[in-house]
Design a protein around this motif. Sequence first.
Motif, PDB file in Angstrom:
ATOM      1  N   ARG A  37      35.978  41.327  41.013  1.00 28.37           N
ATOM      2  CA  ARG A  37      36.254  42.242  41.920  1.00 28.37           C
ATOM      3  C   ARG A  37      35.855  42.125  42.976  1.00 28.37           C
ATOM      4  O   ARG A  37      35.992  42.767  43.966  1.00 28.37           O
ATOM      5  CB  ARG A  37      36.330  43.813  41.061  1.00 28.37           C
ATOM      6  N   TRP A  38      34.411  41.776  43.351  1.00 30.83           N
ATOM      7  CA  TRP A  38      33.399  42.000  44.461  1.00 30.83           C
ATOM      8  C   TRP A  38      34.059  40.745  45.338  1.00 30.83           C
ATOM      9  O   TRP A  38      33.327  41.001  46.415  1.00 30.83           O
ATOM     10  CB  TRP A  38      32.555  42.889  44.084  1.00 30.83           C
ATOM     11  N   GLN A  39      34.901  39.511  44.171  1.00 26.97           N
ATOM     12  CA  GLN A  39      34.824  38.520  45.839  1.00 26.97           C
ATOM     13  C   GLN A  39      36.313  38.687  46.577  1.00 26.97           C
ATOM     14  O   GLN A  39      36.801  39.962  46.217  1.00 26.97           O
ATOM     15  CB  GLN A  39      35.129  37.587  44.401  1.00 26.97           C
ATOM     16  N   THR A  40      36.623  38.023  47.558  1.00 28.36           N
ATOM     17  CA  THR A  40      37.326  38.124  48.597  1.00 28.36           C
ATOM     18  C   THR A  40      38.893  38.168  46.964  1.00 28.36           C
ATOM     19  O   THR A  40      38.507  37.083  46.766  1.00 28.36           O
ATOM     20  CB  THR A  40      37.804  37.167  49.114  1.00 28.36           C
ATOM     21  N   PRO A  41      39.760  39.283  47.534  1.00 28.26           N
ATOM     22  CA  PRO A  41      41.010  39.358  46.734  1.00 28.26           C
ATOM     23  C   PRO A  41      41.572  37.861  47.174  1.00 28.26           C
ATOM     24  O   PRO A  41      41.815  37.060  47.817  1.00 28.26           O
ATOM     25  CB  PRO A  41      41.695  40.444  47.555  1.00 28.26           C
ATOM     26  N   GLU A  42      41.718  37.721  46.229  1.00 25.90           N
ATOM     27  CA  GLU A  42      42.588  36.459  46.122  1.00 25.90           C
ATOM     28  C   GLU A  42      44.251  36.768  45.559  1.00 25.90           C
ATOM     29  O   GLU A  42      44.811  37.082  45.121  1.00 25.90           O
ATOM     30  CB  GLU A  42      42.548  35.197  44.785  1.00 25.90           C
ATOM     31  N   SER A  43      45.349  35.905  46.178  1.00 27.34           N
ATOM     32  CA  SER A  43      46.839  35.902  45.778  1.00 27.34           C
ATOM     33  C   SER A  43      47.477  35.596  44.411  1.00 27.34           C
ATOM     34  O   SER A  43      46.464  34.271  44.388  1.00 27.34           O
ATOM     35  CB  SER A  43      47.942  35.645  47.303  1.00 27.34           C
ATOM     36  N   PRO A  44      48.471  35.574  44.400  1.00 28.61           N
ATOM     37  CA  PRO A  44      48.504  35.577  42.763  1.00 28.61           C
ATOM     38  C   PRO A  44      49.174  33.862  43.118  1.00 28.61           C
ATOM     39  O   PRO A  44      49.199  32.997  42.205  1.00 28.61           O
ATOM     40  CB  PRO A  44      50.115  35.687  42.803  1.00 28.61           C
TER      41      PRO A  44
END
Length: 191
Positions: A37-44
């Motif tokens: 969660r604390w990492q850069t959000p990643e798209s599917p």
Amino acid sequence: MLEKRDLHVAALRVFGRSTDGAVQWPYGLHNAARRRRWQTPESPEDFTRRQASQRAKQQAITEWATGLGLRRSQVGCCPRWLTRTTSRKCPSEPTHPEQECMVYGSDPRVGWLDHVIAWNLNGRPAVFTTAPYGLEDIHRMEVASLVAPDLQLDAAFGAGWYGFGTQQVILWRRDRIPSVPACDLPTETYC
Ligand SMILES: [Zn+2]
């Protein structure tokens, strides 16, 4: 190309099984996990690409090892492991400088000892691979200095199976395996 289940079975044979039943993948080859969660959000889509990239690396190294009959050693530490008749790591309290494990210390000549994997053939030390980010003249000279005095040793270089633009160094015992090709990835991987 191995199907998912066949890859799992082949990889268990090459790398061993961890206590939870999963393949004991070497560093950098684990299944892609969703970013925390604390990492850069990643798209599917990005996750799917990363997963496919990890799978391609797993596939390449498993097929390479299976084709050569190699199994990962759990104790192989540095090129000195290759010189032994049985698969033993360097002594923790060496009595001579030439017994000291090469992976310790900050000598720039051993900067190529990164992402190390030691490989047994029929239970004996046969192949040793690394995947450094950069391969400088000093590293090539160090590899050459290991090979030159030892008639049993040979070395080759290639592109890295680890991806991320890494190089590949392969050392092997000619008396146990005649030649070892580089393990090349089909395409540059996504990370
Ligand atoms: Zn060692």
